[in-house]
Design a protein around this motif. Structure first.
Motif, PDB file in Angstrom:
ATOM      1  N   ILE A 148       0.993  -1.176   0.056  1.00 11.01           N
ATOM      2  CA  ILE A 148      -0.028  -0.032   0.075  1.00 11.01           C
ATOM      3  C   ILE A 148       0.868   1.206   0.092  1.00 11.01           C
ATOM      4  CG2 ILE A 148      -1.928   1.108   1.371  1.00 11.01           C
ATOM      5  CD1 ILE A 148      -2.041  -1.917   2.574  1.00 11.01           C
ATOM      6  N   PRO A 150       1.970   5.541  -0.959  1.00 10.16           N
ATOM      7  CA  PRO A 150       1.607   6.922  -1.043  1.00 10.16           C
ATOM      8  C   PRO A 150       1.804   7.730  -2.340  1.00 10.16           C
ATOM      9  CG  PRO A 150       3.892   6.696  -0.350  1.00 10.16           C
ATOM     10  CD  PRO A 150       3.518   5.525  -0.781  1.00 10.16           C
ATOM     11  N   PHE A 151       1.375   8.704  -2.368  1.00  9.16           N
ATOM     12  CA  PHE A 151       1.274   9.710  -3.414  1.00  9.16           C
ATOM     13  C   PHE A 151       2.727  10.121  -4.088  1.00  9.16           C
ATOM     14  CE2 PHE A 151       1.308  13.186  -0.909  1.00  9.16           C
ATOM     15  CZ  PHE A 151       2.047  14.242  -1.654  1.00  9.16           C
ATOM     16  N   ASN A 152       3.724  10.387  -3.055  1.00  5.00           N
ATOM     17  CA  ASN A 152       4.652  11.201  -3.438  1.00  5.00           C
ATOM     18  C   ASN A 152       5.778  10.327  -4.272  1.00  5.00           C
ATOM     19  OD1 ASN A 152       5.243   9.790  -1.207  1.00  5.00           O
ATOM     20  ND2 ASN A 152       6.856  11.234  -0.536  1.00  5.00           N
ATOM     21  N   PRO A 176      -2.006   1.336  -5.193  1.00  2.90           N
ATOM     22  CA  PRO A 176      -1.336   2.398  -5.068  1.00  2.90           C
ATOM     23  C   PRO A 176      -2.243   3.694  -4.274  1.00  2.90           C
ATOM     24  CG  PRO A 176      -1.966   2.034  -7.130  1.00  2.90           C
ATOM     25  CD  PRO A 176      -2.477   0.948  -6.447  1.00  2.90           C
ATOM     26  N   GLU A 178      -4.698   6.487  -4.226  1.00  6.04           N
ATOM     27  CA  GLU A 178      -5.548   7.155  -5.223  1.00  6.04           C
ATOM     28  C   GLU A 178      -5.435   8.574  -5.666  1.00  6.04           C
ATOM     29  OE1 GLU A 178      -5.597   6.588  -1.975  1.00  6.04           O
ATOM     30  OE2 GLU A 178      -7.295   7.592  -0.804  1.00  6.04           O
ATOM     31  N   SER A 228       1.498   8.031   5.734  1.00  6.21           N
ATOM     32  CA  SER A 228       1.512   9.136   6.892  1.00  6.21           C
ATOM     33  C   SER A 228       1.431   8.446   8.109  1.00  6.21           C
ATOM     34  CB  SER A 228       0.213  10.220   6.740  1.00  6.21           C
ATOM     35  OG  SER A 228      -0.917   9.280   6.737  1.00  6.21           O
ATOM     36  N   GLN A 249       5.896   2.299   7.267  1.00  2.00           N
ATOM     37  CA  GLN A 249       6.701   3.382   7.028  1.00  2.00           C
ATOM     38  C   GLN A 249       5.680   4.624   7.547  1.00  2.00           C
ATOM     39  OE1 GLN A 249      10.370   1.716   5.883  1.00  2.00           O
ATOM     40  NE2 GLN A 249      10.229   4.208   5.939  1.00  2.00           N
TER      41      GLN A 249
HETATM   42  P1  NAD Z   1      -1.535   8.640   3.045  1.00  2.00           P
HETATM   43  O1  NAD Z   1      -1.492   8.071   4.551  1.00  2.00           O
HETATM   44  O2  NAD Z   1      -2.587   9.706   3.102  1.00  2.00           O
HETATM   45  O3  NAD Z   1      -1.734   7.694   2.336  1.00  2.00           O
HETATM   46  C1  NAD Z   1      -0.985   6.417   1.954  1.00  2.00           C
HETATM   47  C2  NAD Z   1      -1.638   5.218   1.512  1.00  2.00           C
HETATM   48  O4  NAD Z   1      -2.556   4.834   2.763  1.00  2.00           O
HETATM   49  C3  NAD Z   1      -2.733   5.232   0.485  1.00  2.00           C
HETATM   50  O5  NAD Z   1      -2.486   4.125  -0.514  1.00  2.00           O
HETATM   51  C4  NAD Z   1      -4.023   5.530   0.778  1.00  2.00           C
HETATM   52  O6  NAD Z   1      -5.010   5.085  -0.096  1.00  2.00           O
HETATM   53  C5  NAD Z   1      -3.923   4.642   2.190  1.00  2.00           C
HETATM   54  N1  NAD Z   1      -4.829   5.266   3.059  1.00  2.00           N
HETATM   55  C6  NAD Z   1      -5.193   6.654   3.376  1.00  2.00           C
HETATM   56  N2  NAD Z   1      -5.966   6.788   4.563  1.00  2.00           N
HETATM   57  C7  NAD Z   1      -6.154   5.517   4.943  1.00  2.00           C
HETATM   58  C8  NAD Z   1      -7.022   5.107   5.901  1.00  2.00           C
HETATM   59  N3  NAD Z   1      -7.662   5.834   7.059  1.00  2.00           N
HETATM   60  N4  NAD Z   1      -7.017   3.750   6.139  1.00  2.00           N
HETATM   61  C9  NAD Z   1      -6.347   2.883   5.404  1.00  2.00           C
HETATM   62  N5  NAD Z   1      -5.587   3.362   4.355  1.00  2.00           N
HETATM   63  C10 NAD Z   1      -5.588   4.339   4.045  1.00  2.00           C
HETATM   64  O7  NAD Z   1      -0.007   9.467   2.659  1.00  2.00           O
HETATM   65  P2  NAD Z   1       0.051  10.170   1.460  1.00  2.00           P
HETATM   66  O8  NAD Z   1      -0.630  11.632   1.755  1.00  2.00           O
HETATM   67  O9  NAD Z   1      -0.406   9.574   0.319  1.00  2.00           O
HETATM   68  O10 NAD Z   1       1.748  10.464   1.439  1.00  2.00           O
HETATM   69  C11 NAD Z   1       2.301  11.303   2.136  1.00  2.00           C
HETATM   70  C12 NAD Z   1       2.831  10.607   3.447  1.00  2.00           C
HETATM   71  O11 NAD Z   1       3.574   9.492   3.302  1.00  2.00           O
HETATM   72  C13 NAD Z   1       3.722  11.464   4.312  1.00  2.00           C
HETATM   73  O12 NAD Z   1       3.422  11.642   5.795  1.00  2.00           O
HETATM   74  C14 NAD Z   1       5.122  11.261   4.006  1.00  2.00           C
HETATM   75  O13 NAD Z   1       6.075  11.295   5.102  1.00  2.00           O
HETATM   76  C15 NAD Z   1       4.815   9.536   4.169  1.00  2.00           C
HETATM   77  N6  NAD Z   1       6.096   8.904   3.337  1.00  2.00           N
HETATM   78  C16 NAD Z   1       6.711   8.187   4.360  1.00  2.00           C
HETATM   79  C17 NAD Z   1       7.799   7.633   3.667  1.00  2.00           C
HETATM   80  C18 NAD Z   1       8.755   6.775   4.543  1.00  2.00           C
HETATM   81  O14 NAD Z   1       9.739   5.997   3.972  1.00  2.00           O
HETATM   82  N7  NAD Z   1       8.802   6.649   5.667  1.00  2.00           N
HETATM   83  C19 NAD Z   1       7.989   7.456   2.193  1.00  2.00           C
HETATM   84  C20 NAD Z   1       7.316   8.060   1.364  1.00  2.00           C
HETATM   85  C21 NAD Z   1       6.211   8.984   2.339  1.00  2.00           C
END
Ligand code: NAD
Length: 491
Positions: A148, A150-152, A176, A178, A228, A249
């Motif tokens: 699962i 994140p977007f970045n 991936p 959304e 996150s 992570q």
């Molecule tokens: P996000 O947590 O919003 O989403 C990540 C994934 O989780 C997505 O696939 C999303 O569909 C899913 N998701 C979102 N909310 C959910 C929920 N309530 N229940 C279950 N699944 C859910 O993160 P983002 O905004 O896409 O990415 C940015 C974050 O990712 C930042 O906090 C960044 O620091 C972190 N990040 C961390 C690393 C690392 O290696 N530590 C690397 C890249 C990004």
């Protein structure tokens, strides 16, 4: 526009869901795709897991040397289609094309390291652990795993896991973000060409509903998550509840210490690249810069000069060094945090809030921003901003700066700029973070090393990449055999 399909049992299918989100180019709001979301995506998950389980039962019997052949092919496909993938990354998440190519390079390096799985997977054997008894430890695959992301980093992050999981004999399902799902469909057009059993690598879309369906599915054996911190914590606890192996992570708030003996111009350039690269939307982006030894430390002036030269715009345009942030909501959140910082007592040295980019007036742009004298006990210093904002603070000594870092909730990365080896050594030893940079601004581990993270930046034990990934995607089996010499002498 046709909605994004899912890839199940080796074929492209319409999702079971009729609910879609629009995926917008953050530079100009052009609609790039419609991504399926909602409760019906759970049906896609069931179908994908069933196909993956069948594929796994065949795949685990394929010798490891043969399994890795598909990775050599994948590397070649990724290299051939680098340009198209990079353009897709830039269009859906905003980073510059060079940054997208850099992201892809990191993905390819993970494929290369995973090609070494025949060596990395080898177990241990001790002959005659007792007289006539041999003991060995072998590694076997887990089954169906889920990723699962994140977007970045719409392309790279899945490669912290996928090549290792496949090479060690598992099947996998990718889910991936959304917010930036389209690049993954492009990558699956390449994955489709691999000589692997149908269903071995599946793709589903969606948000929370598909994630929950993956975690709750009895045939998913392990979950790799990146996102996150709040979601990472949730994933970790849910996986515990459902008995899944997990690596999760989380977010970050990365500090950089600059000592007065640091080489200033180079330091300013590297620190600025760390803070503003990918518009600050990197889990290894520096966010807080701590200058130590105030009056002798002129890094502030060097930083302001360097940062002013950043060119903000659409990431595919020549000369652009910083793209937009992912969404209007994200832009609003970041500008709100800058405002909150000023209300908490920070002064604005450089304000990127009112930037406009000609021809891209609708884009989610924020210019590079520097806040000075941010109070260390207030929320701005503790909150992950995930945008192009530097908080510049001062501390009298390196000891106080390290104590400040170690009091923070996150532990993804911490960096030090100095020309003093003794300070560097002490910092390396004492700073509580999983990735340490000494005169490095983005301490991103190469594929041979685990992508570490401590404290609220990681939940689990084994990380992605390299040997950690091989361990995560295998379970150990210890075999003790008795073959006394006397028995063989009978024949
Ligand atoms: P996000 O947590 O919003 O989403 C990540 C994934 O989780 C997505 O696939 C999303 O569909 C899913 N998701 C979102 N909310 C959910 C929920 N309530 N229940 C279950 N699944 C859910 O993160 P983002 O905004 O896409 O990415 C940015 C974050 O990712 C930042 O906090 C960044 O620091 C972190 N990040 C961390 C690393 C690392 O290696 N530590 C690397 C890249 C990004």
């Amino acid at each position: 526009m046709e909605p994004l399909k899912v890839f199940i049992n080796g074929t492209w299918k319409q999702s079971h869901s009729n609910t879609y989100l629009e995926v917008l180019n953050p530079a100009n709001q052009e609609c790039l795709a419609q991504v399926p979301v909602g409760p019906e995506t759970a049906k896609d998950v069931s179908a994908a897991v069933e196909a993956a389980q069948n594929a796994y039962l065949q795949w685990k019997k394929v010798p490891v040397m043969k399994r890795v052949q598909c990775l050599y092919h994948l590397k070649q496909l990724l290299e051939t289609h680098k340009e198209a993938i990079a353009i897709s990354i830039t269009n859906e998440c905003g980073k510059t094309k060079d940054e997208s190519l850099g992201e892809l390079q990191r993905a390819i390096e993970n494929v290369e390291v995973a090609c070494g799985t025949p060596m990395l997977i080898s177990g241990d054997i001790i002959e005659d652990i007792a007289s006539g008894i041999d003991e060995m430890m072998i590694r076997q695959p887990l089954g169906v795993t889920a990723f699962i992301t994140p977007f970045n980093f719409p392309a790279m992050i899945v490669f912290w896991f996928l090549p290792y999981a496949i090479a060690t004999g598992n099947a996998c399902i990718v889910k991936p973000s959304e917010k930036a799902p389209k690049t993954m469909n492009l990558l699956f057009e390449l994955i489709q060409q691999l000589d692997i059993p149908d269903g071995l690598i599946g793709l589903v879309h969606g948000g929370k509903e598909s994630v929950d369906a993956l975690i709750q599915h009895p045939q998913i054996k392990a979950v790799s998550f990146v996102g996150s911190t709040n979601v990472a914590r949730y994933i970790y606890s849910e996986c515990g509840k459902y008995g899944k192996r997990v690596q999760a992570q989380g977010g970050a708030k990365n500090p950089i210490i600059v000592l007065p003996d640091a080489e200033l111009d180079l330091t300013a350039k590297i620190v600025a690249d760390s803070v503003y690269g990918c518009a600050g939307q990197r889990c290894l982006a520096a966010s807080v810069v701590i200058r130590v030894g105030d009056e002798k430390n002129t890094v502030k002036e060097a930083l302001v000069e360097t940062v002013k030269s950043k060119i903000v715009g659409y990431g595919l345009n020549e000369g652009v060094s910083m793209g937009p942030v992912i969404s209007k909501e994200s832009k609003q959140r970041i500008t709100g945090l800058i405002q909150q910082g000023t209300e908490e007592g920070a002064s604005v040295l450089l304000d990127g809030r009112n930037i406009t980019v000609p021809q891209y007036e609708g884009g989610n742009f924020i210019g590079p921003t520097i806040l000075e004298n941010v109070p260390v006990d207030r929320s701005l210093i503790k909150t992950e901003i995930f945008g192009p904002v530097m908080s510049l603070i001062s501390m009298p000594t390196i000891e106080e700066a390290i104590a400040f870092i170690n009091n923070g909730a996150y532990g993804n990365m911490a960096c030090l700029f100095t020309s003093n080896g003794a300070h560097a050594r002490a910092f390396r030893n004492e700073a509580q973070a999983g990735n340490i940079g000494i005169n490095i601004g983005v301490a991103a581990p190469m594929a041979q090393f685990p992508f570490s993270g401590w404290k609220d930046s990681f939940f689990g034990d084994l990380h992605g990449q390299g040997r950690h990934a091989i361990e995560f995607f295998t379970q150990t089996k210890v075999v003790i055999e008795r073959w006394p010499n006397e028995w063989s002498r009978k024949f």
